[in-house]
Design a protein around this motif. Structure first.
Motif, PDB file in Angstrom:
ATOM      1  N   ALA A  34       0.834  -1.207   0.000  1.00 17.88           N
ATOM      2  CA  ALA A  34       0.000   0.000   0.000  1.00 17.88           C
ATOM      3  C   ALA A  34       0.869   1.258   0.000  1.00 17.88           C
ATOM      4  CB  ALA A  34      -0.931  -0.004   1.203  1.00 17.88           C
ATOM      5  N   ALA A  35       1.947   1.240   0.772  1.00 16.09           N
ATOM      6  CA  ALA A  35       2.849   2.394   0.810  1.00 16.09           C
ATOM      7  C   ALA A  35       3.500   2.624  -0.551  1.00 16.09           C
ATOM      8  CB  ALA A  35       3.910   2.194   1.894  1.00 16.09           C
ATOM      9  N   ALA A  36       3.896   1.537  -1.203  1.00 12.83           N
ATOM     10  CA  ALA A  36       4.528   1.649  -2.524  1.00 12.83           C
ATOM     11  C   ALA A  36       3.533   2.184  -3.553  1.00 12.83           C
ATOM     12  CB  ALA A  36       5.074   0.292  -2.956  1.00 12.83           C
ATOM     13  N   TRP A  37       2.311   1.676  -3.527  1.00 13.27           N
ATOM     14  CA  TRP A  37       1.281   2.105  -4.479  1.00 13.27           C
ATOM     15  C   TRP A  37       0.950   3.577  -4.272  1.00 13.27           C
ATOM     16  CZ3 TRP A  37       0.185   0.230  -8.909  1.00 13.27           C
ATOM     17  CH2 TRP A  37      -1.034   0.443  -9.550  1.00 13.27           C
ATOM     18  N   ASP A  38       0.851   3.999  -3.008  1.00 13.97           N
ATOM     19  CA  ASP A  38       0.594   5.416  -2.713  1.00 13.97           C
ATOM     20  C   ASP A  38       1.732   6.291  -3.224  1.00 13.97           C
ATOM     21  OD1 ASP A  38      -1.809   4.788  -1.509  1.00 13.97           O
ATOM     22  OD2 ASP A  38      -1.046   4.952   0.550  1.00 13.97           O
ATOM     23  N   ALA A  39       2.971   5.838  -3.029  1.00 11.72           N
ATOM     24  CA  ALA A  39       4.124   6.603  -3.505  1.00 11.72           C
ATOM     25  C   ALA A  39       4.115   6.709  -5.022  1.00 11.72           C
ATOM     26  CB  ALA A  39       5.423   5.949  -3.023  1.00 11.72           C
ATOM     27  N   LEU A  40       3.748   5.621  -5.687  1.00 17.14           N
ATOM     28  CA  LEU A  40       3.670   5.630  -7.155  1.00 17.14           C
ATOM     29  C   LEU A  40       2.613   6.619  -7.627  1.00 17.14           C
ATOM     30  CD1 LEU A  40       4.539   4.011  -9.839  1.00 17.14           C
ATOM     31  CD2 LEU A  40       2.327   2.909  -9.528  1.00 17.14           C
ATOM     32  N   LYS A  41       1.427   6.565  -7.027  1.00 18.05           N
ATOM     33  CA  LYS A  41       0.352   7.478  -7.415  1.00 18.05           C
ATOM     34  C   LYS A  41       0.755   8.933  -7.203  1.00 18.05           C
ATOM     35  CE  LYS A  41      -3.847   4.742  -6.730  1.00 18.05           C
ATOM     36  NZ  LYS A  41      -5.085   4.648  -5.945  1.00 18.05           N
ATOM     37  N   SER A  42       1.377   9.205  -6.097  1.00 17.10           N
ATOM     38  CA  SER A  42       1.796  10.569  -5.799  1.00 17.10           C
ATOM     39  C   SER A  42       2.827  11.058  -6.811  1.00 17.10           C
ATOM     40  CB  SER A  42       2.368  10.627  -4.385  1.00 17.10           C
ATOM     41  OG  SER A  42       2.851  11.920  -4.096  1.00 17.10           O
ATOM     42  N   ALA A  43       3.788  10.201  -7.144  1.00 16.66           N
ATOM     43  CA  ALA A  43       4.846  10.586  -8.076  1.00 16.66           C
ATOM     44  C   ALA A  43       4.332  10.750  -9.504  1.00 16.66           C
ATOM     45  CB  ALA A  43       5.970   9.551  -8.036  1.00 16.66           C
ATOM     46  N   LEU A  44       3.341   9.959  -9.887  1.00 19.44           N
ATOM     47  CA  LEU A  44       2.821  10.012 -11.258  1.00 19.44           C
ATOM     48  C   LEU A  44       1.747  11.071 -11.458  1.00 19.44           C
ATOM     49  CD1 LEU A  44       2.605   6.252 -12.260  1.00 19.44           C
ATOM     50  CD2 LEU A  44       3.993   8.011 -13.335  1.00 19.44           C
ATOM     51  N   LYS A  45       1.274  11.682 -10.399  1.00 16.94           N
ATOM     52  CA  LYS A  45       0.206  12.674 -10.487  1.00 16.94           C
ATOM     53  C   LYS A  45      -1.067  11.997 -10.992  1.00 16.94           C
ATOM     54  CE  LYS A  45       3.247  16.014  -9.766  1.00 16.94           C
ATOM     55  NZ  LYS A  45       4.307  15.218  -9.197  1.00 16.94           N
ATOM     56  N   ASN A  46      -1.996  11.803 -10.109  1.00 12.08           N
ATOM     57  CA  ASN A  46      -3.201  11.027 -10.391  1.00 12.08           C
ATOM     58  C   ASN A  46      -3.958  11.453 -11.643  1.00 12.08           C
ATOM     59  OD1 ASN A  46      -2.640   9.575  -8.128  1.00 12.08           O
ATOM     60  ND2 ASN A  46      -4.382  10.261  -6.939  1.00 12.08           N
ATOM     61  N   GLU A  47      -3.925  12.755 -11.979  1.00  4.49           N
ATOM     62  CA  GLU A  47      -4.733  13.195 -13.104  1.00  4.49           C
ATOM     63  C   GLU A  47      -4.192  12.714 -14.447  1.00  4.49           C
ATOM     64  OE1 GLU A  47      -1.665  16.380 -12.361  1.00  4.49           O
ATOM     65  OE2 GLU A  47      -3.032  15.234 -11.108  1.00  4.49           O
ATOM     66  N   ALA A  48      -2.911  12.379 -14.519  1.00  4.45           N
ATOM     67  CA  ALA A  48      -2.306  11.989 -15.788  1.00  4.45           C
ATOM     68  C   ALA A  48      -2.398  10.486 -16.054  1.00  4.45           C
ATOM     69  CB  ALA A  48      -0.844  12.418 -15.823  1.00  4.45           C
ATOM     70  N   PHE A  49      -2.604   9.694 -15.015  1.00  2.00           N
ATOM     71  CA  PHE A  49      -2.596   8.248 -15.141  1.00  2.00           C
ATOM     72  C   PHE A  49      -3.861   7.637 -14.565  1.00  2.00           C
ATOM     73  CE2 PHE A  49       1.753   8.954 -16.084  1.00  2.00           C
ATOM     74  CZ  PHE A  49       2.218   7.827 -16.740  1.00  2.00           C
ATOM     75  N   PHE A  50      -4.220   6.505 -15.124  1.00  2.00           N
ATOM     76  CA  PHE A  50      -5.309   5.683 -14.606  1.00  2.00           C
ATOM     77  C   PHE A  50      -4.683   4.601 -13.737  1.00  2.00           C
ATOM     78  CE2 PHE A  50      -7.882   1.869 -14.774  1.00  2.00           C
ATOM     79  CZ  PHE A  50      -9.159   2.339 -14.545  1.00  2.00           C
ATOM     80  N   PHE A  51      -5.278   4.337 -12.583  1.00  2.25           N
ATOM     81  CA  PHE A  51      -4.769   3.315 -11.668  1.00  2.25           C
ATOM     82  C   PHE A  51      -5.860   2.294 -11.386  1.00  2.25           C
ATOM     83  CE2 PHE A  51      -2.433   7.179 -10.840  1.00  2.25           C
ATOM     84  CZ  PHE A  51      -1.121   6.747 -10.776  1.00  2.25           C
ATOM     85  N   GLU A  52      -5.541   1.043 -11.579  1.00  3.12           N
ATOM     86  CA  GLU A  52      -6.444  -0.047 -11.211  1.00  3.12           C
ATOM     87  C   GLU A  52      -5.914  -0.642  -9.914  1.00  3.12           C
ATOM     88  OE1 GLU A  52      -9.594  -2.581 -11.169  1.00  3.12           O
ATOM     89  OE2 GLU A  52      -9.292  -1.007 -12.651  1.00  3.12           O
ATOM     90  N   ASP A  53      -6.620  -0.395  -8.833  1.00  5.76           N
ATOM     91  CA  ASP A  53      -6.166  -0.867  -7.522  1.00  5.76           C
ATOM     92  C   ASP A  53      -6.543  -2.329  -7.323  1.00  5.76           C
ATOM     93  OD1 ASP A  53      -5.391   1.744  -7.068  1.00  5.76           O
ATOM     94  OD2 ASP A  53      -7.249   2.282  -6.059  1.00  5.76           O
ATOM     95  N   GLY A  54      -5.576  -3.122  -6.858  1.00  6.88           N
ATOM     96  CA  GLY A  54      -5.825  -4.525  -6.553  1.00  6.88           C
ATOM     97  C   GLY A  54      -5.359  -4.848  -5.148  1.00  6.88           C
TER      98      GLY A  54
END
Length: 197
Positions: A34-54
């Protein structure tokens, strides 16, 4: 002789070892993922990328929003270890992978082409592949991935302090590398979509 001593040590501590494995699977792995996924989302800027959470890295993926068709993308990226990792826990993939394929990293996946068609696209996009490799991505056959090196001591400190954000800093550096050559991945993706037609 050394193996006999190791076996004896394991036998004497099997209760603790079993409890440790259970805790890793039920508590530690979900927290670090969860920490890694949050860090990825923060670094990629949520508005530019789509994330499928599993529930774990093998079930989570991300892609530029422009690639999404009917809430799906092919190709896509994962923050995971390569398929075929023999490690039993995600924690080991972060802390002590035995090789780069077992390390957590940014992985490029595709599903919509025959292997021969994908190979042909790679062959005609050698400049893009050079750019991708220059940014630190590895190629192993048809696989393209960027292993991320985490600091085991920083992870241990993060667990001790209840905050893994600093330990996930290497993800920001990996995202920066991805950003540098995103156009090359875009070129590969466009060729793949055109071929899949």
């Amino acid at each position: 002789m050394a193996e006999n001593n190791l076996d004896a040590l394991i036998a004497k501590n099997i209760g603790n070892l079993e409890a440790s494995i259970r805790r890793i699977e039920e508590e530690i792995d979900p927290r670090i993922n969860a920490a890694a996924w949050d860090a990825l989302k923060s670094a990629l800027k949520n508005e530019a990328f789509f994330f499928e959470d599993g529930d774990d890295p093998d079930e989570s993926w991300f892609a530029p929003r422009s690639w999404i068709v009917n809430e799906d993308s092919d190709p896509w990226f994962e923050l995971s270890a390569r398929d075929g990792s023999q490690l039993d826990t995600w924690l080991a993939c972060y802390c002590e992978p035995r090789n780069e394929r077992e390390a957590i990293g940014i992985q490029w996946y595709y599903n919509n082409l025959y292997v021969r068609d994908y190979k042909a696209i790679l062959e005609t996009h050698k400049d893009d592949l050079k750019n991708i490799e220059a940014a630190g991505f590895r190629r192993d056959g048809n696989d393209i991935y960027l292993p991320i090196e985490f600091d085991q001591n920083a992870i241990a400190k993060g667990f001790a302090e209840g905050d893994l954000r600093d330990a996930m800093a290497p993800i920001s550096r990996a995202v920066a590398a991805l950003g540098e050559i995103m156009q090359s991945f875009q070129n590969l993706r466009d060729a793949m979509v055109a071929k899949a037609g």
